[in-house]
Enzyme design. Sequence first.
Site, mmCIF file in Angstrom:
data_model
loop_
_atom_site.group_PDB
_atom_site.id
_atom_site.type_symbol
_atom_site.label_atom_id
_atom_site.label_comp_id
_atom_site.label_asym_id
_atom_site.label_seq_id
_atom_site.Cartn_x
_atom_site.Cartn_y
_atom_site.Cartn_z
ATOM 1 N N SER A 1 0.816 -1.210 0.000
ATOM 2 C CA SER A 1 0.000 0.000 0.000
ATOM 3 C C SER A 1 0.856 1.268 0.000
ATOM 4 O O SER A 1 1.539 1.557 -0.973
ATOM 5 C CB SER A 1 -0.936 -0.047 1.208
ATOM 6 O OG SER A 1 -1.900 0.966 1.168
ATOM 7 N N ASP B 1 10.056 5.199 -10.311
ATOM 8 C CA ASP B 1 9.592 5.742 -11.597
ATOM 9 C C ASP B 1 10.277 7.053 -11.968
ATOM 10 O O ASP B 1 10.480 7.349 -13.151
ATOM 11 C CB ASP B 1 8.080 5.942 -11.568
ATOM 12 C CG ASP B 1 7.316 4.630 -11.721
ATOM 13 O OD1 ASP B 1 7.974 3.572 -11.789
ATOM 14 O OD2 ASP B 1 6.067 4.673 -11.778
ATOM 15 N N LYS C 1 -0.434 -4.779 -3.513
ATOM 16 C CA LYS C 1 -1.845 -4.545 -3.171
ATOM 17 C C LYS C 1 -2.540 -3.663 -4.209
ATOM 18 O O LYS C 1 -3.551 -4.044 -4.794
ATOM 19 C CB LYS C 1 -1.926 -3.907 -1.788
ATOM 20 C CG LYS C 1 -3.341 -3.717 -1.280
ATOM 21 C CD LYS C 1 -3.293 -3.083 0.112
ATOM 22 C CE LYS C 1 -4.679 -2.809 0.645
ATOM 23 N NZ LYS C 1 -4.644 -2.069 1.925
#
Length: 352
Positions: free
Chosen positions: A299, A310, A324
Amino acid sequence: MSGRQRKTSVIIVSLTLLLLAAIIMAHNSLAVLQNNREEQLKKLLKVARLADLYYVEEVNWEEAVEGAITGMLEKLDPHSVYIPPEKVKENKESFAGKYEGIGIQFDIINGYLTVIAPIPGSPSDQLGIRSGDRIIKINGESAIGLTSDEVISRLKGPRGTAVRVTIQRPGVSEPLEFTIVRDVIPISTITAHFMVDDSTGYLAINRFAAITAREVEEKLAELEAQGMKRLLLDLRGNSGGYLHEAVKVAGKFIPGHKLIVYTRGRDGRIDEEYYADQFPRKVVRSYPLIVLIDRGSASASEIVAGAIQDHDRGLIVGENSFGKGLVQKEFSLQDGSAVRITTARYYTPSGR
């Protein structure tokens, strides 16, 4: 009317008919969905009435309804859950980052309530409660054989109220009596922070609660004052928490107006985007960063790790995380209980 005009009129009429057909089909589909939902609810109500009329014993409706709600949510996904009133209170304390009590870490060892350590600065710490002390009585009643939940219910209480404990201390023949005045006890979300060497800092976050971003800022400042030039950020075993706290923590390392995470729900009503500069921040760090994750990282932990990866801001090291990818919202019920329902999926900046 020319041939071209007639053709245009036919196209317009055709499109209008198609639009009307789509509207009718959508309306019919919605009606079918609503009718199906109503039928299923009627079925549930009928079963409840039958149980009330014919079950061999008096029905415990509190347990029956809780069981029905739990079963229904289990059919949705593993993360949509029913939360009983007592657990709601416990969760609020955990994610608020504080509770009211005497301030000890304890364990039940061979039936004895044993102090592992007093929390620094707490009422217990200030009175001289020590590691290894056995609490044998609470308010004059035996504490031997109590469960952890029973201990918590007896020692926690409103700030300013008092609790009497009788302690058996190793090396002291007679029991010791203490009256402890309860106070607000912080629950830190930082498991550890220290310098690994002259220039490498280590910071472990165990969950993302309401105080996490502030605690991280404080610990980073401490490490930087000791000469930290690179950081190991440990999110292993961190099962998540508040999304906005994850965004704040990620924003401490990612510059500019860069996307941290975005969410997408079923119908667009709760679609949101969160950016690195969305919340106030004192400084953005640029030193080298390694994030440690494992299968227990989920999470909010994955949001931080995903954004850092990223944006090529740091190196992610460890195992695949939990995966998740879902956002839950908690809805309070009238009896103090709550339901936590999955409302959206979240995505890292690259769309993962």
